[in-house]
Design a protein around this motif. Sequence first.
Motif, mmCIF file in Angstrom:
data_model
loop_
_atom_site.group_PDB
_atom_site.id
_atom_site.type_symbol
_atom_site.label_atom_id
_atom_site.label_comp_id
_atom_site.label_asym_id
_atom_site.label_seq_id
_atom_site.Cartn_x
_atom_site.Cartn_y
_atom_site.Cartn_z
ATOM 1 N N ARG A 289 0.826 -1.221 0.000
ATOM 2 C CA ARG A 289 0.000 0.000 0.000
ATOM 3 C C ARG A 289 0.854 1.262 0.000
ATOM 4 O O ARG A 289 0.343 2.366 -0.200
ATOM 5 C CB ARG A 289 -0.956 0.006 1.181
ATOM 6 C CG ARG A 289 -0.312 0.112 2.549
ATOM 7 C CD ARG A 289 -1.353 -0.009 3.668
ATOM 8 N NE ARG A 289 -0.784 0.202 4.984
ATOM 9 C CZ ARG A 289 -0.189 -0.744 5.706
ATOM 10 N NH1 ARG A 289 -0.067 -1.988 5.212
ATOM 11 N NH2 ARG A 289 0.301 -0.479 6.899
ATOM 12 N N ALA A 290 2.166 1.112 0.190
ATOM 13 C CA ALA A 290 3.083 2.254 0.113
ATOM 14 C C ALA A 290 3.309 2.708 -1.322
ATOM 15 O O ALA A 290 3.977 3.715 -1.548
ATOM 16 C CB ALA A 290 4.421 1.891 0.750
ATOM 17 N N LEU A 291 2.743 2.012 -2.296
ATOM 18 C CA LEU A 291 2.924 2.335 -3.714
ATOM 19 C C LEU A 291 1.596 2.732 -4.331
ATOM 20 O O LEU A 291 0.572 2.081 -4.097
ATOM 21 C CB LEU A 291 3.511 1.122 -4.453
ATOM 22 C CG LEU A 291 3.816 1.254 -5.951
ATOM 23 C CD1 LEU A 291 4.971 0.318 -6.335
ATOM 24 C CD2 LEU A 291 2.606 0.941 -6.837
ATOM 25 N N ILE A 292 1.611 3.816 -5.100
ATOM 26 C CA ILE A 292 0.468 4.159 -5.948
ATOM 27 C C ILE A 292 0.973 4.411 -7.363
ATOM 28 O O ILE A 292 2.157 4.720 -7.568
ATOM 29 C CB ILE A 292 -0.332 5.381 -5.453
ATOM 30 C CG1 ILE A 292 0.447 6.678 -5.704
ATOM 31 C CG2 ILE A 292 -0.750 5.249 -4.010
ATOM 32 C CD1 ILE A 292 -0.440 7.875 -5.848
ATOM 33 N N SER A 293 0.046 4.295 -8.323
ATOM 34 C CA SER A 293 0.457 4.398 -9.718
ATOM 35 C C SER A 293 -0.694 4.924 -10.562
ATOM 36 O O SER A 293 -1.860 4.671 -10.264
ATOM 37 C CB SER A 293 0.880 3.009 -10.215
ATOM 38 O OG SER A 293 1.133 3.014 -11.588
ATOM 39 N N GLN A 294 -0.341 5.645 -11.624
ATOM 40 C CA GLN A 294 -1.308 6.070 -12.631
ATOM 41 C C GLN A 294 -0.823 5.603 -13.995
ATOM 42 O O GLN A 294 0.279 5.948 -14.427
ATOM 43 C CB GLN A 294 -1.482 7.595 -12.625
ATOM 44 C CG GLN A 294 -2.205 8.112 -11.392
ATOM 45 C CD GLN A 294 -2.520 9.586 -11.477
ATOM 46 O OE1 GLN A 294 -1.719 10.378 -11.967
ATOM 47 N NE2 GLN A 294 -3.676 9.987 -10.988
ATOM 48 N N LEU A 295 -1.652 4.797 -14.653
ATOM 49 C CA LEU A 295 -1.368 4.324 -15.999
ATOM 50 C C LEU A 295 -2.270 5.088 -16.955
ATOM 51 O O LEU A 295 -3.493 5.040 -16.830
ATOM 52 C CB LEU A 295 -1.637 2.827 -16.110
ATOM 53 C CG LEU A 295 -1.495 2.203 -17.508
ATOM 54 C CD1 LEU A 295 -0.047 2.276 -17.987
ATOM 55 C CD2 LEU A 295 -1.992 0.754 -17.496
ATOM 56 N N VAL A 296 -1.679 5.799 -17.897
ATOM 57 C CA VAL A 296 -2.436 6.639 -18.818
ATOM 58 C C VAL A 296 -2.465 5.971 -20.188
ATOM 59 O O VAL A 296 -1.462 5.943 -20.908
ATOM 60 C CB VAL A 296 -1.839 8.059 -18.922
ATOM 61 C CG1 VAL A 296 -2.756 8.944 -19.751
ATOM 62 C CG2 VAL A 296 -1.639 8.661 -17.536
ATOM 63 N N LEU A 297 -3.639 5.440 -20.525
ATOM 64 C CA LEU A 297 -3.839 4.799 -21.818
ATOM 65 C C LEU A 297 -4.263 5.865 -22.818
ATOM 66 O O LEU A 297 -5.450 6.118 -23.036
ATOM 67 C CB LEU A 297 -4.900 3.696 -21.697
ATOM 68 C CG LEU A 297 -4.609 2.589 -20.672
ATOM 69 C CD1 LEU A 297 -5.790 1.629 -20.577
ATOM 70 C CD2 LEU A 297 -3.329 1.840 -21.022
ATOM 71 N N ASN A 298 -3.278 6.521 -23.389
ATOM 72 C CA ASN A 298 -3.539 7.599 -24.339
ATOM 73 C C ASN A 298 -4.037 7.070 -25.675
ATOM 74 O O ASN A 298 -3.783 5.918 -26.037
ATOM 75 C CB ASN A 298 -2.252 8.385 -24.618
ATOM 76 C CG ASN A 298 -1.792 9.172 -23.427
ATOM 77 O OD1 ASN A 298 -2.541 9.960 -22.885
ATOM 78 N ND2 ASN A 298 -0.556 8.955 -23.022
ATOM 79 N N HIS A 299 -4.700 7.945 -26.419
ATOM 80 C CA HIS A 299 -4.964 7.634 -27.825
ATOM 81 C C HIS A 299 -3.627 7.459 -28.548
ATOM 82 O O HIS A 299 -2.611 8.076 -28.194
ATOM 83 C CB HIS A 299 -5.776 8.753 -28.481
ATOM 84 C CG HIS A 299 -6.172 8.449 -29.881
ATOM 85 N ND1 HIS A 299 -5.413 8.841 -30.962
ATOM 86 C CD2 HIS A 299 -7.226 7.755 -30.388
ATOM 87 C CE1 HIS A 299 -5.998 8.410 -32.074
ATOM 88 N NE2 HIS A 299 -7.101 7.753 -31.757
ATOM 89 N N ARG A 300 -3.634 6.616 -29.554
ATOM 90 C CA ARG A 300 -2.404 6.282 -30.266
ATOM 91 C C ARG A 300 -1.695 7.510 -30.840
ATOM 92 O O ARG A 300 -0.463 7.528 -30.981
ATOM 93 C CB ARG A 300 -2.717 5.293 -31.389
ATOM 94 C CG ARG A 300 -1.503 4.797 -32.145
ATOM 95 C CD ARG A 300 -1.839 3.573 -32.985
ATOM 96 N NE ARG A 300 -2.980 3.812 -33.867
ATOM 97 C CZ ARG A 300 -3.571 2.855 -34.588
ATOM 98 N NH1 ARG A 300 -3.131 1.607 -34.517
ATOM 99 N NH2 ARG A 300 -4.591 3.139 -35.374
ATOM 100 N N SER A 301 -2.423 8.572 -31.141
ATOM 101 C CA SER A 301 -1.796 9.777 -31.688
ATOM 102 C C SER A 301 -0.852 10.451 -30.707
ATOM 103 O O SER A 301 -0.038 11.286 -31.106
ATOM 104 C CB SER A 301 -2.875 10.769 -32.135
ATOM 105 O OG SER A 301 -3.745 11.098 -31.065
ATOM 106 N N ALA A 302 -0.929 10.090 -29.423
ATOM 107 C CA ALA A 302 0.013 10.637 -28.438
ATOM 108 C C ALA A 302 1.404 10.044 -28.597
ATOM 109 O O ALA A 302 2.381 10.622 -28.104
ATOM 110 C CB ALA A 302 -0.506 10.385 -27.016
#
Length: 545
Positions: A289-302
């Motif tokens: 629980r000491a770890l947090i994360s954000q995964l950003v699934l962008n549109h392919r144009s990114a």
Amino acid sequence: MSEATTGQTGEASGSAISGSAVPGTGERRPAGAVSVRAADQQYADLVSGLNQRYIATPESIRIVNSTQQVVEVVQEAVDAGKRLAVRSSGHCYEDFVHHPSVQIILDMSGMHDISYDRRLNAIAVESGATNLKTYQTIYPEWGVVVPTGFCYSVAMGGHVSGGAWGPLCRMHGLVVDHLYAVEVVVVDARGRARAVIATRDEKDPHRDLWWAHTGGGGGNFGVVTRYWFRSPGAKGHDPRELLPKPPAELLVGAVSWAWSELSREEFSKLAHNYATWHVDNAAPDNPHRALISQLVLNHRSAGQIGMLVLVDASVPDAEQMLTGYLKQINDGISVEQGAMSTHMGDLPALPQFAAPRRLPWLQAIRMLGTTNPTLNDPTLRAEYKSSFMRADFPEHQLTALYEHLTRDDIDNPNVGVQLTSYGGRINAVAPGATASAHRGAAFKMLWQAFWNDPADDETYVNWARECYGEVYADTGGVPVPNEVTDGCYVNYPDIDLSDPRFNTSSVPWHDLYYKQNYARLQQAKQKWDPRNVFRHGQSIELPEA
């Protein structure tokens, strides 16, 4: 306006026409709200918020700096029968504040004082104080935090009342899990405006008003003027011991995967890996629980899919925890991770963290919250949708995500879906203990589409609707509470949830936000706002007679 209460009534005392006291300072504030009208130069700056799709045309904006001024403005609106809306910082994703029917906008940005209140033995934060001001005031002075969110300019008024996720959530729970009291200007059945202080104390006769503000959403019961924070179980009268201490340092990592190299199968594997890790580590006492994360699934144009990881650097195995996490996320993926070289959603570009680095806690939070050009764009137009996830993705959901994130008719790097850590100590609290009912989720999702040209509104609103609707096609186009999904986040409001064209499930919008807590919120609405003065497109409804 004093922060004291009078006996058992819970009504705030000390209102004075000549001015009011700033809590904890002895400073006097002038009486009378500032009124800004269409003829005033600053009017144009005050009739919209973050999302420029919504611009209001009120008769006036009232800028207040005391609870007494709030009472007076609310009373004036009630007496004149004028529609009132309340703004803390303008970050509402829908038109709940900046709506054509609103005649008076009550602007709380002038109420931003933060102090230690000896009488309530809690840290008082006025509703116009932003996340950044709150962090930069409380932490340097007392070494503790109200564990609020990333975005620097979100203000406490609406943030806290919706439950308030923050980057310390897996370690310390939601912000409302530390809320001791709230001051609210309410209107009774006779049309009389008054300020009431409600606490979490079991014997407080106004405890239901406190409970309603632990996830019941903003703009539903009255005008929040001030919150007081003290963690349950905190001992003594030293403000340095009343709230959680953040890590002295954060271990920060940011990586990306090139879209051009990811196969369809690897895209699905990446999302599966993220979901599986969070489901496996969602328990309240899980050591990760000491770890947090954000995964950003962008549109392919990114050009990239990106991920931010933060670890409490004080835990003995912080580096190993981060390394192990990245290994699991990359399992089965042949594409080598690289630097996150472009801003993504509400995250800045972070190429300097391709190799993890340690930063002092406040420096890290300030950098992540203030350096995104998208959220500082005065021409920003946006559409949002949300969901909570309890389990790994069914394959049809990933198929829908992939198809919409690789559509050829979209060419916008600021379109995507952000996955964010949940669980941990959030899930240590019972669903009914606060109004924030989503206490079994492992991660949450945010659909974000950003653009600048009004001519593109239909294109990107439709993209979000189509992607979201197909991901949840088997449950009526919305993430109904079940073994896989768990509804929606009220701080990411979505008016489409109320529309039978887009929500074809049997689950109404309010149960997606509040689940089993909605009936109790309706009772609080009946008691504290019986005239339905405080309302918007998805406000709590009065119970049927």
